[in-house]
Design an enzyme around this catalytic site. Structure first.
Site, mmCIF file in Angstrom:
data_model
loop_
_atom_site.group_PDB
_atom_site.id
_atom_site.type_symbol
_atom_site.label_atom_id
_atom_site.label_comp_id
_atom_site.label_asym_id
_atom_site.label_seq_id
_atom_site.Cartn_x
_atom_site.Cartn_y
_atom_site.Cartn_z
ATOM 1 N N LYS A 74 0.796 -1.230 0.000
ATOM 2 C CA LYS A 74 0.000 0.000 0.000
ATOM 3 C C LYS A 74 0.830 1.283 0.000
ATOM 4 O O LYS A 74 0.364 2.318 -0.460
ATOM 5 C CB LYS A 74 -0.959 0.005 1.194
ATOM 6 C CG LYS A 74 -2.089 -1.002 1.053
ATOM 7 C CD LYS A 74 -3.081 -0.886 2.192
ATOM 8 C CE LYS A 74 -4.217 -1.878 2.006
ATOM 9 N NZ LYS A 74 -5.269 -1.743 3.022
ATOM 10 N N ASN A 95 -4.746 2.067 -1.924
ATOM 11 C CA ASN A 95 -5.332 0.729 -1.994
ATOM 12 C C ASN A 95 -6.065 0.496 -3.322
ATOM 13 O O ASN A 95 -6.574 -0.586 -3.567
ATOM 14 C CB ASN A 95 -6.294 0.490 -0.820
ATOM 15 C CG ASN A 95 -7.630 1.179 -1.013
ATOM 16 O OD1 ASN A 95 -7.689 2.340 -1.404
ATOM 17 N ND2 ASN A 95 -8.714 0.470 -0.742
ATOM 18 N N ASP A 110 -9.684 3.183 1.687
ATOM 19 C CA ASP A 110 -9.671 2.495 2.982
ATOM 20 C C ASP A 110 -10.236 3.359 4.103
ATOM 21 O O ASP A 110 -11.004 2.896 4.936
ATOM 22 C CB ASP A 110 -8.240 2.085 3.356
ATOM 23 C CG ASP A 110 -7.823 0.760 2.745
ATOM 24 O OD1 ASP A 110 -8.710 -0.043 2.401
ATOM 25 O OD2 ASP A 110 -6.607 0.527 2.612
ATOM 26 N N GLY A 134 -0.799 -0.523 14.717
ATOM 27 C CA GLY A 134 -0.402 -0.553 13.310
ATOM 28 C C GLY A 134 -0.404 0.816 12.669
ATOM 29 O O GLY A 134 -1.419 1.504 12.659
ATOM 30 N N GLY A 137 0.316 0.849 5.941
ATOM 31 C CA GLY A 137 -0.579 1.350 4.900
ATOM 32 C C GLY A 137 -2.032 1.424 5.312
ATOM 33 O O GLY A 137 -2.730 2.399 5.021
#
Length: 282
Positions: A74, A95, A110, A134, A137
Site C-alpha cells: 500500500k 489501496n 480504505d 499498526g 498502509g
C-alpha cells in the site's frame, strides 16, 4: 475501450481467500457490466514484494482498468504511479490504482471504508481515547478516519516506533491539534482508553494470533478490527468473550470496495446490496 467491460485485479500477498472477486463481480452482474476480478498474489506466484513494479506492468499490458492493492504494497506502490488523488497523497498510502489514458492514478478508499463501517457498527461508543495498533498502509487510513469520527486522542503503537511517531505527527499537523501520540506500552495505555482499533495483519489466516496481551482487554472496551478473513478473528473472539462491543472488518471491506468499484467503472454500485452479498459470502 468498451465502457461496459472491465478487467481489474488485487495485488498483495496471501490473498487467495479474498472475498473481493465475488463481491465486485456479483455487483457488476447486477448492473449489467462484463467484469472480471483477478488475484495477483505475490505468495502464490512465489514472488517477493519487490516484484510489485512487474505486476503493475503486467496489468497495464493486459488492459486492466485498474487494481486494488493490499498488504504489503500500500505504501511502496506510490513510487510506481503517475499521480495520486488528494486522499492518497495526504495519507501516503494507496489501496486502489486506476489505469486510464496511459496513466496510473493512486487512490485511497480504505479510510472511507473504515469510517462508514464504524459509523454504522459503533455509532454511540465513548471516543475520548483509543489505541491504534499498526501505522502501516492500512493504519494511516484508519487513523485518519478515527480522528474524523471524533476520537479525541489516538495512541498509536507500531513495531517500528519511528513509524508510529511519524503518523502521530502527521495527524497532529493535519488536524491542527494534539489528537495523536506514539506509545510503547499497549497494555498500560489501554488501561485508560475507551477502545482498541486493530490495523495489522495479525489474525489473518497467514498471520494467526492475538496482537495484545489478553489480560489488557476489559469488558468496558470496544474493539474494531480491520481483518476480515476470518470474519471473527482471535482478537474479536477474545473481546466478545470478555463482553466487549466489537466491530468486524467486513464492513470496511464492503465500503472500500464500493468506492473502488466506482473508480474503476464510473458506475455507482449499491453498497447495501454489496453488504448483504458479503454477509452471504461469509
Amino acid at each position: 475501450m468498451d465502457n461496459r467491460k472491465f478487467h481489474v485485479g488485487l495485488i498483495g500477498a496471501d490473498i487467495q481467500m479474498s472475498k473481493s472477486p465475488a463481491l465486485h463481480e456479483t455487483e457488476a452482474y447486477q448492473l449489467g457490466l462484463e467484469y472480471r476480478y483477478e488475484l495477483l498474489d505475490l505468495a502464490e506466484r512465489g514472488l517477493p514484494a519487490s516484484a510489485l513494479p512487474d505486476l503493475l506492468d503486467e496489468i497495464e499490458r493486459r488492459g486492466f482498468a485498474g487494481s486494488n492493492v493490499t498488504h504489503p504494497c500500500k505504501q511502496t506502490v506510490i513510487a510506481h504511479l503517475t499521480d495520486l488523488s488528494e486522499d492518497a497523497r495526504m495519507l501516503g498510502a494507496v489501496n486502489t490504482v486506476v489505469l486510464r489514458n496511459g496513466k496510473r492514478i493512486g487512490h485511497n478508499t480504505d479510510w472511507y471504508g473504515f469510517y462508514k463501517n464504524f459509523e454504522r457498527g459503533l455509532p454511540d461508543v465513548a471516543k475520548t481515547h483509543a489505541v491504534l495498533l499498526g501505522a502501516g498502509g492500512a493504519g494511516v487510513a484508519v487513523a485518519h478516519a478515527a480522528i474524523k469520527l471524533g476520537i479525541e486522542l489516538l495512541s498509536i503503537f507500531d513495531q517500528d516506533a519511528n513509524r508510529a511517531a511519524t503518523l502521530a505527527d502527521q495527524l497532529n499537523q493535519r488536524f491542527s491539534k494534539r489528537c495523536a501520540q506514539p506509545i510503547r506500552d499497549v497494555s498500560a495505555t489501554l488501561a485508560s482508553a475507551d477502545g482498541l482499533i486493530h490495523a495489522t495483519p495479525t489474525g489473518m489466516r497467514s498471520h494467526p494470533g492475538i496482537p495484545i496481551d489478553p489480560e489488557a482487554l476489559q469488558s468496558r472496551h470496544w474493539v474494531a478490527d480491520i481483518v476480515y478473513m476470518p470474519v471473527v478473528t482471535e482478537l474479536l473472539a477474545l473481546a466478545e468473550k470478555k463482553g466487549c462491543r466489537t466491530l468486524p472488518g467486513g464492513g470496511m471491506t464492503v465500503f472500500q470496495a464500493a468506492a473502488a468499484f466506482e473508480l474503476f467503472t464510473s458506475v455507482q454500485p449499491d453498497a447495501e446490496r454489496m453488504s448483504r452479498h458479503f454477509e452471504e459470502l461469509c
